[in-house]
Enzyme design. Structure first.
Site, PDB file in Angstrom:
ATOM      1  N   PHE A 152       0.868  -1.169  -0.065  1.00 56.97           N
ATOM      2  CA  PHE A 152      -0.080  -0.029  -0.024  1.00 56.97           C
ATOM      3  C   PHE A 152       0.830   1.158  -0.079  1.00 56.97           C
ATOM      4  O   PHE A 152       0.370   2.323  -0.631  1.00 56.97           O
ATOM      5  CB  PHE A 152      -0.726   0.041   1.290  1.00 56.97           C
ATOM      6  N   TYR A 153       1.795   1.199   0.613  1.00 54.67           N
ATOM      7  CA  TYR A 153       2.987   2.339   0.532  1.00 54.67           C
ATOM      8  C   TYR A 153       3.207   2.682  -0.920  1.00 54.67           C
ATOM      9  O   TYR A 153       3.134   3.852  -1.593  1.00 54.67           O
ATOM     10  CB  TYR A 153       4.185   2.007   1.203  1.00 54.67           C
TER      11      TYR A 153
END
Length: 343
Positions: A152-153
């Site tokens: 998700f980063y």
């Protein structure tokens, strides 16, 4: 003096970049919220060095705080903006994804809105090699597709690139996105491999070696990185024709540039360099690949060289020696490590 606004100024990279700009005579406005993702005392120690220098102003706050950046742009009228503030960390993005929405998505939106109201000459925004995700063809080139983020980063940073392109197109804002490749060096973050390994090795604890050691990273020394950023400040998209292999957008003053050492290193060789620098042997605990991680990264830096004439070139052995020297001094472990090495 020219004025630069640097977000994330008390962070690892922001601190080194601010020092470089101050050395060159810039006036620097630093914005940082000193959050507790890692020890705020380290951030305070970095910022204390900056505030002791003439020409530096520290503003405490988060980039996601509504109106903070717009007010700062209006007051300071920065010519150059370098956006480094972000919630970092691949693994933490699994545990606390909301922090990435707040800092990375909302924070970048606030920055772009501030620039829309008070346009600077050039904005440079940090992205990451993680956006290349599941790509297997290396070295990574800026023009490669980056549509398969593994964390998700990485997804939030790829979103930042898309957001920035839209503002560059709609409002004519010159924007350079630069993609980092595994940055290390003195004053580095304690959650990154150099700190985790050096800490464990000097304390006689095992180190966690993921993917059973079968990993490669394009380790980039921090002073090389910030020198490249500084040189890119003057390579404003849209002011000159595209160069060979350029990522310059056909519809906006927008470009993506890799900043890496251009030389992938085996994880086991990286660990061996720390062992040589400390004079101690690591106790290795081999573990499988972690969720969201990738087995290798490798930057093609031809575009950086085309635009700036610069190529990062610090040898791993030299960079690790400088890092370990700083780490032992900062944590007061120099004497203890020497005793263990002799013993």
């Amino acid at each position: 003096m020219p004025t630069a606004l640097v977000t994330g100024s008390a962070g690892f990279i922001g601190f080194h970049l601010c020092r470089l700009l101050l050395d060159e005579g810039w006036r620097v406005i630093g914005v940082d919220n000193h959050n507790d993702y890692y020890d705020p005392a380290l951030k305070a120690a970095r910022e204390a060095q900056l505030t002791a220098r003439p020409g530096f102003r520290a503003i405490r706050g988060g980039v996601e705080d509504q109106g903070l950046l717009t007010a700062t742009f209006a007051e300071e009228a920065p010519e150059i903006v370098i956006h480094l503030a972000a919630q970092a960390g691949v693994r933490y993005s699994i545990e606390n994804p909301r922090a990435y929405v707040q800092a990375n998505l909302l924070g970048t939106f606030e920055l772009l809105e501030a620039a829309r109201a008070h346009p600077p000459r050039h904005m440079l925004l940090a992205s990451t090699s993680s956006v290349f995700g599941a790509n297997t063809e290396m070295p990574y080139r800026e023009t490669d597709k980056a549509d398969t983020p593994m964390s998700f980063y990485a997804a939030t940073k790829k979103s930042n690139e898309a957001m920035a392109h839209s503002y560059a197109n709609l409002f004519g804002l010159p924007i350079t996105m630069f993609r980092f490749f595994t940055v290390y060096g003195p004053w580095g973050r304690p959650d990154m491999a150099p700190a985790l390994f050096t800490d464990a090795i000097t304390e006689g604890r095992p180190i966690r070696v993921f993917n059973n050691g079968d990993m490669k990273r394009d380790f980039t020394y921090v002073t090389d990185l910030v020198r490249a950023i500084r040189l890119l400040v003057d390579a404003v998209p849209g002011t000159a024709p595209a160069v060979q292999g350029d990522s310059l957008s056909p519809v906006a003053p927008y470009r993506v540039v890799n900043i890496g050492n251009g030389q992938p290193v085996q994880l086991m060789d990286f660990i061996a360099a720390i062992e040589r620098a400390t004079g101690l042997e690591a106790i290795r605990r081999f573990e499988p690949m972690q969720p969201g991680d990738v087995p290798a990264t490798w930057a093609d830096t031809a575009l950086l060289q085309q635009l700036t004439g610069y190529k990062p070139q610090t040898r791993l052995e030299d960079g690790i020696a400088a890092y370990v020297d700083w780490f032992l001094g900062y944590h007061g472990r120099g004497a203890a490590a020497q005793v263990k090495a002799a013993g």
